[in-house]
Design an enzyme around this catalytic site. Structure first.
Site, PDB file in Angstrom:
ATOM      1  N   PHE A 211      -0.964  16.488   3.762  1.00 17.75           N
ATOM      2  CA  PHE A 211      -1.538  15.811   2.661  1.00 17.75           C
ATOM      3  C   PHE A 211      -0.290  15.565   1.598  1.00 17.75           C
ATOM      4  CE2 PHE A 211      -3.247  14.486  -1.359  1.00 17.75           C
ATOM      5  CZ  PHE A 211      -4.318  13.725  -1.015  1.00 17.75           C
TER       6      PHE A 211
ATOM      7  N   GLU B 155       0.775  -1.293   0.050  1.00 18.49           N
ATOM      8  CA  GLU B 155      -0.044  -0.115  -0.121  1.00 18.49           C
ATOM      9  C   GLU B 155       0.889   1.440  -0.089  1.00 18.49           C
ATOM     10  OE1 GLU B 155      -2.392   1.621  -0.716  1.00 18.49           O
ATOM     11  OE2 GLU B 155      -3.804   1.243   0.547  1.00 18.49           O
ATOM     12  N   ASP B 156       0.295   2.040  -0.474  1.00 18.58           N
ATOM     13  CA  ASP B 156       0.953   3.568  -0.400  1.00 18.58           C
ATOM     14  C   ASP B 156       1.062   4.390   0.756  1.00 18.58           C
ATOM     15  OD1 ASP B 156      -1.519   3.899  -0.785  1.00 18.58           O
ATOM     16  OD2 ASP B 156      -1.710   5.721  -2.458  1.00 18.58           O
TER      17      ASP B 156
ATOM     18  N   ARG C 203       1.141  11.934  -9.595  1.00 20.75           N
ATOM     19  CA  ARG C 203       1.696  10.541  -9.320  1.00 20.75           C
ATOM     20  C   ARG C 203       2.946  10.424  -9.895  1.00 20.75           C
ATOM     21  NH1 ARG C 203      -2.597   7.644  -7.484  1.00 20.75           N
ATOM     22  NH2 ARG C 203      -4.581   7.910  -8.321  1.00 20.75           N
TER      23      ARG C 203
ATOM     24  N   ASP D 192      -3.536   5.977   6.268  1.00 18.04           N
ATOM     25  CA  ASP D 192      -4.132   7.218   6.802  1.00 18.04           C
ATOM     26  C   ASP D 192      -5.159   6.932   7.900  1.00 18.04           C
ATOM     27  OD1 ASP D 192      -4.342  10.141   6.757  1.00 18.04           O
ATOM     28  OD2 ASP D 192      -5.871  10.062   5.096  1.00 18.04           O
TER      29      ASP D 192
END
Ligand code: IMP
Ligand code: MG
Length: 173
Positions: A150, A97-98, A163, A101
């Site tokens: 963010f 996963e990136d 991206r 959060d």
């Protein structure tokens, strides 16, 4: 388009990814069927670098999940946009996963994968933002813990942009 401020450089990311790959190689050396599952879209760059640092036989199966609209707040509603194309029954699954959060996406995924009878499921996440955690998610392999900002780049987007940045940055400093 304004250039985001660097939070994690391409060099820092590469060094961390190499270390994660070494640990994963060691931990899975006795596994007979390792399936790496990159979560699309955000983890596609991370996963492509990570698997080249894992010195084992493995297969790759993509899974597309969407928990965000065009904004920056988790909706908590998770949609599968692309599903696995082969069975993971009896296999060792490493989810890539990136970022974790709120944790709501990974909570949904864990429950979903468990119904498919894998031998094991572990999570490797490039980033973790603990300040925003709403459900506890064990992360077996973690790249970096970051503050509550963010972030974009290295696969992560804001409204589908950024991206392709080679580093992880913050919009507007
Ligand atoms: P969670 O369900 O709140 O843990 O959200 C996980 C997903 O939200 C991640 O896989 C990302 O796609 C997205 N996300 C969360 N925080 C960020 C961020 O700072 N930048 C870009 N995407 C993010
Ligand atoms: Mg994601």
């Amino acid at each position: 388009m304004q250039k985001p401020t660097v939070m994690l450089s391409a060099e820092a990311i590469a060094a961390r990814v190499a270390a994660l790959g070494e640990t994963i190689t060691r931990d899975y050396r006795d596994s007979t069927e390792l399936v790496v599952v990159p979560i699309l879209k955000g983890s596609f760059l991370f996963a492509s670098d990570l698997i080249r640092q894992i010195d084992l036989d493995l297969s790759v199966e993509f899974l597309g999940l969407r928990s965000y609209g065009a904004g920056t707040e988790s909706s908590g509603v998770v949609q599968i946009t692309y599903d696995l194309t082969t069975s993971i029954s009896g296999k060792d699954v490493l989810v890539v996963e990136d970022i974790v959060d709120t944790g709501l996406t990974m909570q949904y995924l864990r429950t979903n994968l468990a119904t498919r009878n894998p031998r094991s499921v572990k999570l490797c996440s490039l980033l973790h933002k603990p300040a925003r955690s709403r459900v506890p998610i064990p992360i077996d392999y973690l790249g970096f813990t970051i503050e509550d900002r963010f972030v974009v780049g290295y696969g992560l987007d804001y409204a589908e942009k950024y991206r392709n940045l080679p580093y992880i940055g913050v919009i507007g400093g």
